[in-house]
Every structure is written in structure tokens, then in C-alpha cells.
Design an enzyme around this catalytic site. Structure first.
Site, PDB file in Angstrom:
ATOM      1  N   ALA A 117       0.856  -1.195   0.000  1.00  0.00           N
ATOM      2  CA  ALA A 117       0.000   0.000   0.000  1.00  0.00           C
ATOM      3  C   ALA A 117       0.889   1.243   0.000  1.00  0.00           C
ATOM      4  CB  ALA A 117      -0.922   0.022   1.207  1.00  0.00           C
ATOM      5  N   PHE A 118       0.330   2.356  -0.470  1.00  0.00           N
ATOM      6  CA  PHE A 118       1.136   3.574  -0.601  1.00  0.00           C
ATOM      7  C   PHE A 118       1.625   4.103   0.736  1.00  0.00           C
ATOM      8  CE2 PHE A 118      -1.329   7.420   0.675  1.00  0.00           C
ATOM      9  CZ  PHE A 118      -2.514   6.815   1.073  1.00  0.00           C
ATOM     10  N   LYS A 119       1.028   3.625   1.824  1.00  0.00           N
ATOM     11  CA  LYS A 119       1.454   4.084   3.155  1.00  0.00           C
ATOM     12  C   LYS A 119       2.940   3.789   3.386  1.00  0.00           C
ATOM     13  CE  LYS A 119      -2.894   4.902   4.091  1.00  0.00           C
ATOM     14  NZ  LYS A 119      -3.507   6.159   4.415  1.00  0.00           N
ATOM     15  N   ASP A 120       3.448   2.736   2.737  1.00  0.00           N
ATOM     16  CA  ASP A 120       4.869   2.385   2.915  1.00  0.00           C
ATOM     17  C   ASP A 120       5.791   3.500   2.437  1.00  0.00           C
ATOM     18  OD1 ASP A 120       4.242  -0.187   3.891  1.00  0.00           O
ATOM     19  OD2 ASP A 120       4.184  -1.031   1.871  1.00  0.00           O
ATOM     20  N   MET A 123       5.869   5.605   5.516  1.00  0.00           N
ATOM     21  CA  MET A 123       6.130   4.921   6.784  1.00  0.00           C
ATOM     22  C   MET A 123       7.561   4.390   6.873  1.00  0.00           C
ATOM     23  SD  MET A 123       3.719   4.991   8.982  1.00  0.00           S
ATOM     24  CE  MET A 123       2.066   4.630   8.444  1.00  0.00           C
TER      25      MET A 123
END
Ligand code: PLP
Ligand SMILES: N[C@@H](CCOP(=O)(O)O)C(=O)O
Length: 479
Positions: A117-120, A123
Site C-alpha cells: 500500500a502507498f502508506k509504505d 512509513m
């Protein structure tokens, strides 16, 4: 660079980057923003182009972050960026590859990281920044976060195993896909505490804000934030807007637009920051699912937050959000950075109230100056879009990306946007198998790294929607 809170009436920008990195939410309940957006000129854009081409994504990240961070040594910051953005973690040297679908449409691939997911993208950087700063301060951090499906796994994978960090992650009970639950709950680590809350994502986020607003508790237990209320998350996301723009253009006078699947308004707010810096971005298209609070605002000027019971459970579940945190950052800018007015508008939201800016002259600037457009997508739209994009371009997209594609087609077909649109791909299809099966009649591809997840043991505690209970669990875990 100094930072100020969106709710600070005095306009006092006194905070430094590392303080707000560790602090997360501002003490007055507002969100931090830089005192001004650094402006980039043609020469800087040219140098970024060269940097990305010759030295790669980490070097570009370093150049952009350096404009906002002046309390980390530059060589150290470069090391942090290099550790965050490796080809091993993102399964590609490009880190953010861009696929051109046709002359008016491209896909910016943000979900090749460890949790798909783009959160990586943010993060992984946050993990390195926390590690660096906590070592420098000889401190620990208890991270309290809320997730609707993707932030949780991404934070846990970026932070687990880091000696000074505990993670407490709140998720809405039963509302994530089986893959999202398996990915997050399979982590077996005494310093990672998964709490499934009887409520929706907004309830989880409200608990995070409530606990973080107890300043004595926050200080005593060294509470930190990994949601996009943390400015560092947004800052990291600015970088991929620049990278996508570079990969879609040959000259600095060429603009692109972005269509962004939107829930908590973090992703598209990073685009807003990039545009305000002078990156040649034309339109920023806010694409919502059936939980269309933000589409309604951009069409009418009325921000009508929905209560938990009104928040629909959809097939793009990570965007089942009705109180978008980062929207406060944009409204602060829209209202000429009036902290008192922003505080007045947003402090009432806890009680389920909204606000009406339809009479405010500045509202027209949401489109004319800031470039915002919006649209919504439904279950039928996303299923049809997944099937159509597979047929026409041979690409399988996840339901959130499908929402952004659907709205991108709408604005392009309606001649509302005249520049090529980069649709941000925010997750891999493997996370949303049921919807992919409905659209295509077969399962999505499962990358090797996730093959074991289905059978893994789960580590999660179900709890009531109760901030005091969360505090109690934090205290018991830390002592
Ligand atoms: C897969 C996916 N797409 C889109 C979004 C929306 O992003 P934002 O909350 O930054 O608006 C989220 C989470 O919020 C997500 O997990
Ligand atoms: N969609 C997110 C919700 C949290 O948003 P964040 O960007 O503020 O962390 C999720 O998947 O958890």
C-alpha cells in the site's frame, strides 16, 4: 524551517521539525504545517530531474526533505533516505514507477513496498526518522495509531523490531478485508498491540486524538503518532508527486494533474503542498467512494461530517472515512492561515457538527488557485472500472485506485482537466480479492511475499469504543 499549528491564533511558528516529528498532534489539537512553503524555481526543478535520473529516488527525497528539515545533519538525512528507499524494500529500482496508459492517462505505482500500500512510501521513512531521533534523545516512543486497513500494517512493518518503539494500533472491528486483517494481526511481537475497536475508522481516529490531547498522559508515556496527522508523513508523500511529474514530462513547463483516491485527505494534501511549492501541477482531483463528504464539500462548500452510523461499509474500505483529518490543513491555507477561524471550525467536529463555507469568497480559490476538482465512485463504478481497465490496458488495479480512475475518466471526458492525469495507485489488488473476483471472475495475483498470510495465527484484542480503556492498555503494556 519552523512549524505552526493550524489552530494557533497567534501564528507563532516556533517548532522545529524533530520536535513535531516526535510530538505528532499539536498540543492545541491542531495539525502542524510549515510557516511557509519553500518555492522552487526552474533551476531547482531541473536539478531534481537530473537527481532522480542519475542518483535515484532517495537522492530526490533528500533534496526535497532538506527544504523542510534543518535540525538533522544533511549527511545523516541522506543516510536516512537511502535506508528508507531501497530496491529490496520496494521491489524496483525506480521505487515509484510510472506506467503511461495513453497520452492523457498514467498510473503512479505507490504500492510496491513491504505491505502493498502507498502508506509504505512515508512509513519506511518515518521508521528511520524515529530511530534516528529517539537515539539522539535517548528516549522511547509509544506510537498510537488508527487504521482503516493499510496504515496499520505499514506502520507495524516499519516499526516492529525497533528497540525504543511500541506500537498500539486501533482498527475498526470486522471492517477490513481478510487480507488486511491477516497482514496486520499475524505480527507476533510483544511490542505490537493490535486493538480491534467496536466502531468505524473515525471512532478509532477520535480515540487517538482524545488520548493525544491529554497532554499529561502524552508526556508521561511518550506518545507519538504515525497517522497522517504527523507532518512527516505528508512531507514524505510530497516526494512522489515530484517523481511522478518528472517521469511524465520532458520539460519544466509541462504540467500534469493527479487523481487521488481520498479518505483522510493526507495523500492529496501532500499534492497540495507540492503544488504550493511551485511543482508544475495543474489539477488535484479528489476521488471519494460512497463516503463522499469531501466531494460534497468541493461541490457545495458545505462540510457535513457523517456520524459513525452513517459511514458506509464499502468495497474500497480503506477510504470509509467521514472525518478527514488533513482537510483541516487545507482549510487553514484556504482561509489565509487564520488559526482562530480554523480552530473554531474544527473543534466542533468532535460533536458531529460540520460547517458551511459556501458564502466565503475564498472558496472559489479551491478550484482557481489550488486546483481542486472532485468526484465520487460507487461499488458498481469500481467493479466496472477494474474490468474496463484490465480489458483496455491489461492492468489489474485495486478498488481504491479504480475509484480514482473512474473520477479521472469523468473529469477528462467532461473536459474539466486539460493536462495528462496521473492516477495514484494506492494498493495492490491482492488486498481486496473479493472485489477483484467480482470484477474479473478470478483471484488477484498473490506476490510471493504474502503467500503465507492466510494461515498465520492472529494477535488482536477486541475492545469497546473507549479512550480510557485504550489508555489503560497502554499503561499496562508499558509497565
Ligand atoms: C489503499 C488506500 N487508498 C487511498 C486511501 C486514502 O488516502 P488518504 O487517507 O491519504 O486520503 C487510503 C487510506 O486512507 C488507502 O489505504
Ligand atoms: N486509509 C488509512 C486511514 C488512516 O489514514 P492516515 O493516512 O491518516 O494514516 C488506512 O488504511 O489505515
Amino acid at each position: 524551517m519552523r512549524y505552526l499549528s493550524t489552530r494557533d491564533a497567534s501564528g507563532d511558528a516556533s517548532q522545529r521539525f524533530c520536535d513535531i516529528l516526535i510530538g505528532g498532534l499539536a498540543p492545541d489539537g491542531g495539525l502542524y504545517l510549515p510557516e511557509s512553503y519553500p518555492q522552487v524555481d526552474d533551476a531547482t526543478l531541473t536539478s531534481w530531474r537530473r537527481l532522480l535520473e542519475e542518483k535515484g529516488y532517495a537522492a530526490l527525497a533528500h533534496a526535497i526533505l532538506s527544504l523542510y528539515i534543518d535540525d538533522i545533519d544533511s549527511e545523516d538525512l541522506l543516510g536516512i533516505c537511502r535506508r528508507a528507499y531501497t530496491a529490496e524494500k520496494f521491489r524496483t529500482e525506480d521505487i515509484v514507477p510510472v506506467t503511461r496508459l495513453d497520452e492523457r492517462l498514467a498510473l503512479g505505482h505507490l504500492s510496491n513496498g513491504p505491505t502493498a500500500a502507498f502508506k509504505d512510501m512515508a512509513m519506511q521513512l518515518l521508521g528511520e526518522l524515529f530511530e534516528y531521533e529517539l537515539a539522539r534523545r535517548d528516549q522511547s516512543l509509544a506510537v498510537l495509531g488508527a487504521t482503516s486497513g493499510d496504515t496499520g500494517s505499514s506502520a507495524i512493518f516499519a516499526l516492529k523490531g525497533r528497540a525504543r518503539i511500541h506500537v498500539f494500533m486501533l482498527s475498526p472491528l470486522g471492517r477490513m478485508t481478510p487480507f488486511q486483517q491477516a497482514q496486520m494481526f499475524s505480527v507476533d511481537d510483544p511490542k505490537v498491540v493490535n486493538l480491534a475497536v467496536d466502531g468505524v475508522f473515525d471512532d478509532c481516529q477520535d480515540i487517538v486524538k482524545k488520548v493525544a490531547s491529554d497532554l499529561e498522559f502524552k508526556e508521561l508515556h511518550r506518545l507519538g503518532a504515525v497517522n497522517s496527522i504527523n507532518w512527516a508523513r505528508l512531507l514524505a508523500q510530497v516526494v512522489y508527486y515530484v517523481a511522478c511529474w518528472i517521469r511524465c514530462t520532458e520539460r519544466n513547463d509541462q504540467q500534469v494533474s493527479f487523481s487521488v483516491p481520498t479518505g483522510n485527505f493526507g495523500d492529496v494534501c501532500a499534492g497540495h503542498v507540492a503544488k504550493q511549492m511551485g511543482v508544475p501541477i495543474d489539477a488535484l482531483v479528489v476521488a471519494t467512494n460512497e463516503n463522499d463528504v469531501l466531494d460534497e464539500f468541493f461541490r457545495t462548500g458545505v462540510y457535513r461530517v457523517r456520524r459513525s452510523a452513517e459511514t458506509q461499509e464499502t468495497s474500497s474500505p480503506s477510504m470509509d472515512i467521514s472525518k478527514a483529518s488533513n482537510f483541516e490543513r487545507f482549510v487553514f491555507d484556504l482561509l489565509g492561515r487564520d488559526g482562530a477561524r480554523t480552530a473554531e471550525l474544527f473543534s466542533g467536529l468532535g460533536t458531529g457538527e460540520g460547517f458551511d463555507l459556501s458564502d466565503v469568497p475564498a472558496l472559489a480559490q479551491a478550484r482557481s488557485r489550488y486546483g481542486f476538482r472532485s468526484g465520487r465512485s460507487t461499488h458498481a463504478d469500481r467493479v466496472a472500472t477494474i474490468a474496463a481497465v484490465d480489458k483496455e490496458f491489461g492492468v489489474v488495479v485495486d478498488p481504491h485506485t479504480a475509484d480514482a480512475l473512474k473520477v479521472a475518466f469523468d473529469v477528462l471526458d467532461g473536459d474539466d482537466v486539460a493536462t495528462p492525469v496521473v492516477v495514484l495507485e494506492t494498493a495492490l489488488p491482492v488486498k481486496f480479492a473479493e472485489t477483484i473476483r467480482e470484477a474479473l471472475g478470478h483471484d488477484p495475483e498473490t506476490p510471493e511475499a504474502f503467500a503465507h498470510l492466510a494461515d498465520a495465527e492472529r494477535h488482536v484484542t477486541e475492545i469497546d469504543n473507549d479512550a480510557d480503556l485504550v489508555k489503560k492498555i497502554i499503561v499496562e503494556t508499558l509497565t
